[in-house]
Write a protein that holds these residues in place. Structure first.
Motif, PDB file in Angstrom:
ATOM      1  N   THR A 421       7.712   3.708  -1.226  1.00 39.51           N
ATOM      2  CA  THR A 421       8.094   4.178  -2.470  1.00 39.51           C
ATOM      3  C   THR A 421       6.843   4.553  -3.220  1.00 39.51           C
ATOM      4  O   THR A 421       6.359   5.589  -3.891  1.00 39.51           O
ATOM      5  CB  THR A 421       8.822   3.342  -3.497  1.00 39.51           C
ATOM      6  N   HIS A 448      11.558  -0.407  -5.181  1.00 39.22           N
ATOM      7  CA  HIS A 448      10.664  -0.019  -4.079  1.00 39.22           C
ATOM      8  C   HIS A 448      11.181  -0.236  -2.713  1.00 39.22           C
ATOM      9  O   HIS A 448      11.516  -1.361  -2.546  1.00 39.22           O
ATOM     10  CB  HIS A 448       9.116  -0.509  -4.149  1.00 39.22           C
ATOM     11  N   GLU A 449      11.188   0.786  -1.742  1.00 36.91           N
ATOM     12  CA  GLU A 449      11.463   0.818  -0.561  1.00 36.91           C
ATOM     13  C   GLU A 449      10.488   0.351   0.231  1.00 36.91           C
ATOM     14  O   GLU A 449       9.060   0.686   0.173  1.00 36.91           O
ATOM     15  CB  GLU A 449      12.126   1.844   0.066  1.00 36.91           C
ATOM     16  N   THR A 472      14.886  -2.480   0.559  1.00 35.20           N
ATOM     17  CA  THR A 472      14.583  -2.074  -0.996  1.00 35.20           C
ATOM     18  C   THR A 472      14.479  -3.579  -1.690  1.00 35.20           C
ATOM     19  O   THR A 472      15.582  -4.390  -1.751  1.00 35.20           O
ATOM     20  CB  THR A 472      15.736  -1.241  -1.409  1.00 35.20           C
TER      21      THR A 472
END
Length: 844
Positions: A421, A448-449, A472
């Protein structure tokens, strides 16, 4: 690969220290803007280079012994045409170091400077201002703003330095914002500043992280701070003049629009180095994909714009283990030994008390790394781990598990992570290798991945990575910080400390003035770690402090408040007082600074007049004072006290000086004279604009030979000399004057005052023996005299016995049939003007 460093143990015997208001370039914090970076115009290798340990020792010795420079960060270098090396720095401490290795709290602090190296010695510190009142080498463009240094190069006889402009947004070390990039220039060899030119670039990228000349172009590297990540960008200029047209790499082509500049690499520091080695390009940076990393890494590419491969881990800085931070790696190929990368990096601390307690903390270190690296035979590498999984945990971490590729007690596993991300371009390794097959990945950001890989590390090298596992993160906001404590110092400061919070590195400090009854708290600054010092507080006021933690899941609720009453000890008497007489009769008084937040009262008395000390001293904010309005050849005594919110301290030891004027040395120029009625107006150009002058005159008509001085001097560049005799020619001269006397006379000018001449004379016959006359007024207060003659009888001119004050008159008892001529003059009963035009009339 081998790495040599300068032996960090030499600092272990000293006390640990903290940081001043400097950029912690390694922190993944949104508020942290990109400062400037390092890579010089790369001149060819000269000689055998300098060992890294020698350079570290040079700066350590210079910082301790020079009395000029005690520490700085950024560390860019450029070789000058005469062979000298110029080291350029951003935030800089000046002045001497105490005998115990500490830095005085009164040490001058500026935002950029330079140190000159001649041969194997550091010779001189270069900055703006004076030795007594130093200023930044590149001065700030406005109040509350400053420049940090980027890379530099030499073009002909000019040094070009890219600098980035910042504005303070708070008191914390992370509280600043980028405003743009400028080009500062200096003439060589004297390093005389010739200007700072803003470049037509935006405030997204801090350009100047590195410079590289290659293939007919100069490549300019920059750093973009975007949220918690930093990215490298590339621009170029045809030739080598940075004031030329720039174009920017979009990822596929070059364009003139800076907005189209593309990210080419994540995880760079605010300063990094780029160097061509053989047919490839190597970029060396502090590992900034991971907060507070101790690693220096290299990426390589076939071209200056990438794509970059890596990272190759070059060196782990030991200062992190001592509680310091590491940032701003740079390359110095003009000084590197063959087959080596010469790398500098900077060190600082979360607590500014550390950088005062141990001046050696805040100085550059140098290391060397072999390059190109030897690559192991892939057939000898251990097998990669298998079946990697990554599962999000509720505390904001990821639980990793995998299966070892081969059961072997000597093999270990290394975890690698990429924040998809955030746009990270490469994986970064986490922590130390482990023999376990499980790992908890912390410090994640909510939503956020992430991608994870694991490698196997053996004696012969590191395996290829495992397949990627994705997850994630779910990260809750941190809880309120606990244990907030506030302890007042003695200089208007309050030391705050608090308990650490898991997975939190950034805290915001708020302050409320209880004594003034302020209802709302204001943000003091953003800090890293578990302590902060709030300064510039008012004496005897009580303040309330609260703390907010900033984590991967957002902001915490505020902490429980802590209160402290600020105390300010009146400052000590200033030392090093000197008084120097100037040629204009003034005296310049200087003394050693007592640091920021201090003002000074300057006392004086005229000993020749036997005066007591003045009750109304001047108030100065800088450690210098210009004493004006002194009397020539009088002895004066000066003393200085320092003032802060706690009051006025004791007086310094006095100094005495005799004020002396030197008469002006240059005569006024372009003296001009405009004659009036009984007066002359003089104007001139003075060598002392606004100063005092003497006017001299002599009456040439009266045959005066010597000039007479006007009794009253005049100030400025004009004077009107009155009470002159109309019709007399005068000569004038002017001289500048001060208490020591007049200077040389100007070139003289001449002028003749005159009464105005009547105009518009009309004569009309009236009766058998009269003529009526009239004329225009020459002005108020004048009288007139009428002249006539009988032209028929051949009579000479004769005047009426009495003057008239009106503008008309009647001539009587004239002879009928005779032709008469008339004219009129203006008179002041002493002198008459030139006569008017003659008019004639025949009496009928």
């Amino acid at each position: 690969m081998t790495v040599a460093d300068s032996g960090p143990g030499r600092r272990g015997a000293r006390r640990q220290a903290r940081w001043p208001l400097v950029l912690y370039a390694i922190c993944l914090v949104a508020a942290l803007a990109a400062a400037l970076a390092a890579a010089v115009p790369r001149s060819p290798q000269q000689g055998g280079g300098i060992a890294a340990a020698r350079l570290t020792a040079l700066f350590d010795t210079y910082g301790d012994a020079s009395g000029q420079w005690s520490g700085a960060d950024r560390t860019a270098s450029v070789r000058l045409p005469d062979g000298r090396i110029l080291w350029l720095f951003s935030d800089t401490f000046l002045g001497a170091v105490n005998a115990d290795g500490s830095r005085p709290r009164t040490a001058p602090f500026i935002h950029n400077s330079a140190v000159v190296q001649q041969g194997d010695e550091l010779r001189e510190t270069v900055h703006g201002g004076t030795a007594e009142v130093p200023a930044s080498l590149v001065p700030p463009p406005a109040a509350g703003q400053f420049y940090w240094i980027g890379d530099a190069q030499v073009v002909g006889e000019t040094l070009q330095v890219l600098v980035n402009r910042y504005r303070r947004t708070g008191a914390g070390p992370l509280d600043h914002v980028l405003m743009g990039t400028a080009l500062a220039t200096f003439t060589l060899p004297a390093l005389t500043p010739t200007g700072v030119r803003p470049l037509p670039l935006d405030d997204r990228i801090s350009w100047g992280s590195a410079l590289l000349r290659d293939g007919g172009h100069t490549y300019v590297y920059g750093t973009e701070a975007a949220g918690e990540a930093k990215f490298a960008h590339v621009a170029r200029i045809a030739g080598d003049d940075l004031s030329g047209a720039w174009e920017f790499w979009t990822g596929t082509t070059w364009v003139p629009q800076v907005a189209a500049s593309a990210r080419v690499l994540s995880g760079v520091g605010t300063a990094y180095g780029v160097q061509r080695v053989g047919g490839r390009y190597v970029l060396v940076t502090h590992e900034n994909n991971l907060a507070l990393s101790a690693e220096l890494v290299a990426y390589s590419a076939a071209g200056p714009t990438g794509p970059f491969e890596g990272p190759d881990y070059l060196y782990r800085a030991p200062e992190n283990a001592a509680g310091h931070i590491v940032y701003d790696a740079d390359l110095h190929p003009e000084l590197a030994r063959p087959g080596k990368l010469l790398i500098s990096y900077n060190v600082n601390n979360f607590d500014d008390a550390v950088t005062y307690a141990d001046a050696a903390v805040y100085r550059p270190r140098f290391v060397e790394a072999d390059w190109p690296r030897r690559r192991p035979d892939r057939r000898d590498l251990p097998p990669a781990p298998e079946e990697l999984t990554a599962v999000a945990q509720g505390a904001g971490n990821a639980d990793l598990a995998w299966r070892a590729g081969r059961a072997d007690d000597e093999l270990r596993h290394q975890v690698h992570r990429r924040d998809v991300t955030a746009g990270q371009t490469h994986f970064v390794r986490l922590g130390e290798p482990t023999t376990a097959t499980r790992w908890s990945a912390d410090f994640l950001v909510n939503g956020h991945e992430y991608e994870f890989q694991v490698t196997t590390v053996g004696q012969r090298g590191e395996s290829p990575p495992s397949p990627v596992a994705r997850m994630t993160a779910t990260v809750p906001p941190p809880p309120p910080p606990g244990g907030l404590r506030a302890v007042a110092g003695v200089a208007g400061d309050v030391a705050l400390s608090w308990d650490p919070l898991p997975f939190v590195q950034v805290f915001r400090v708020y302050r409320r003035d209880i004594t003034e009854g302020r209802p709302d708290a204001t943000l003091v600054g953003t800090y890293i770690g578990t302590s902060a010092t709030v300064r510039s507080l008012w004496h005897a006021r009580t303040y309330e402090f609260t703390l907010v933690a900033v984590g991967g899941g957002g902001n915490s609720p505020p902490s429980a408040p802590a209160r402290a009453t600020a105390f300010v000890t009146p400052p000590a008497p200033p030392a090093g007082l000197t008084a120097v007489p100037l040629t204009d009769g003034n005296v310049r008084v200087t003394w050693k600074t007592l640091g920021s937040g201090i003002s000074y009262r300057v006392y004086r008395r005229d000993l020749t007049r036997k005066q007591t000390r003045l009750d109304m001293p001047s108030l100065d904010t800088q450690p210098e004072h210009l004493a004006l309005h002194l009397e020539h050849d009088h002895e004066h005594e000066f003393a200085v006290s320092a003032v802060n919110s706690g009051g006025e301290g004791a007086l310094s030891a006095p100094v005495r000086v005799r004020a002396r004027f030197t008469p002006p040395q240059v005569a006024p120029r372009d003296l001009r004279a405009k004659a009036g009625v009984g007066s002359v107006e003089l104007t001139w150009r003075s060598s002392v604009p606004g100063g005092w002058h003497r006017v001299y005159r002599r009456d040439l008509t009266a045959r005066e030979r010597e000039f007479t001085e006007e009794k009253v001097p005049v100030q400025g560049d004009r004077a009107t000399i009155a009470l002159l005799r109309n019709g007399h020619e005068y000569e004038f001269a002017v001289a500048a004057v001060n208490q020591a006397g007049p200077g040389p006379l100007s070139e003289p000018v001449r002028a003749t005052p005159q009464l105005p001449t009547p105009t518009g004379l009309v004569a009309t016959a009236a009766g058998s023996d009269e003529v009526r006359l009239s004329w225009q007024s020459a002005g108020p207060g004048f009288a007139y005299r009428v002249y006539l003659r009988d032209a028929t009888a051949g009579e000479a001119w004769r005047a009426d016995q009495n003057s008239v004050t009106e503008t008309q008159s009647t001539a009587v008892l004239l002879v009928e049939g005779h032709r008469y001529e008339f004219r009129v003059t203006t008179t002041d009963d002493t002198t008459e003007s030139q006569p008017s035009e003659t008019v004639a009339v025949t009496v009928r």
